[in-house]
Scaffold this active site. Sequence first.
Site, PDB file in Angstrom:
ATOM      1  N   CYS A  67       0.844  -1.197   0.000  1.00  0.00           N
ATOM      2  CA  CYS A  67       0.000   0.000   0.000  1.00  0.00           C
ATOM      3  C   CYS A  67       0.875   1.241   0.000  1.00  0.00           C
ATOM      4  O   CYS A  67       1.910   1.287   0.662  1.00  0.00           O
ATOM      5  CB  CYS A  67      -0.910   0.032   1.234  1.00  0.00           C
ATOM      6  SG  CYS A  67      -2.248  -1.145   1.163  1.00  0.00           S
ATOM      7  N   GLN A  68       0.444   2.253  -0.721  1.00  0.00           N
ATOM      8  CA  GLN A  68       1.146   3.530  -0.761  1.00  0.00           C
ATOM      9  C   GLN A  68       1.114   4.186   0.614  1.00  0.00           C
ATOM     10  O   GLN A  68       2.099   4.729   1.076  1.00  0.00           O
ATOM     11  CB  GLN A  68       0.468   4.414  -1.798  1.00  0.00           C
ATOM     12  CG  GLN A  68       1.138   5.720  -2.065  1.00  0.00           C
ATOM     13  CD  GLN A  68       0.453   6.454  -3.215  1.00  0.00           C
ATOM     14  OE1 GLN A  68       0.056   5.848  -4.208  1.00  0.00           O
ATOM     15  NE2 GLN A  68       0.318   7.755  -3.080  1.00  0.00           N
TER      16      GLN A  68
END
Length: 139
Positions: free
Chosen positions: A51-52
């Site tokens: 995930c960013q």
Amino acid sequence: MTIKEKQQEIVEEFAFLEDWEQKYEYIIDLGKELKGLSDEKKIEANLIKGCQSKVWIDAEFNDGKLSFKADSDGILPKGIVSLLVSIYSGHSTQEILDSDFEFISQIGLQEFLSPSRANGLMAMTKQIKFYAVAFQLKK
């Protein structure tokens, strides 16, 4: 309500939203409603890889049902994980394993997200399935 019924409800809710700006606002509002996780649960083991933003998902297994709690340091990922938690919490491991994530493409969420956010979404869905497998093996 079954997982499929919850997914269909989400698809119908998204169908009423006219454009992606409204859909984006809807997802953000979902994130604002999410209770989040205590700091004790924001640990490496609950952190979603890929995930960013930082996204944590924690699962508990009680009375044959899985319940999920989640949090994120990003407003959009928090809304997305809130959506997933609302759909999959309260169901058996088998129900979760038998379900699909077709509703994501039905609402067009992946096309709306940047490639890195889409990867994060897929990582969240994989983690939910992983928890279902793990708790099913513990039974």
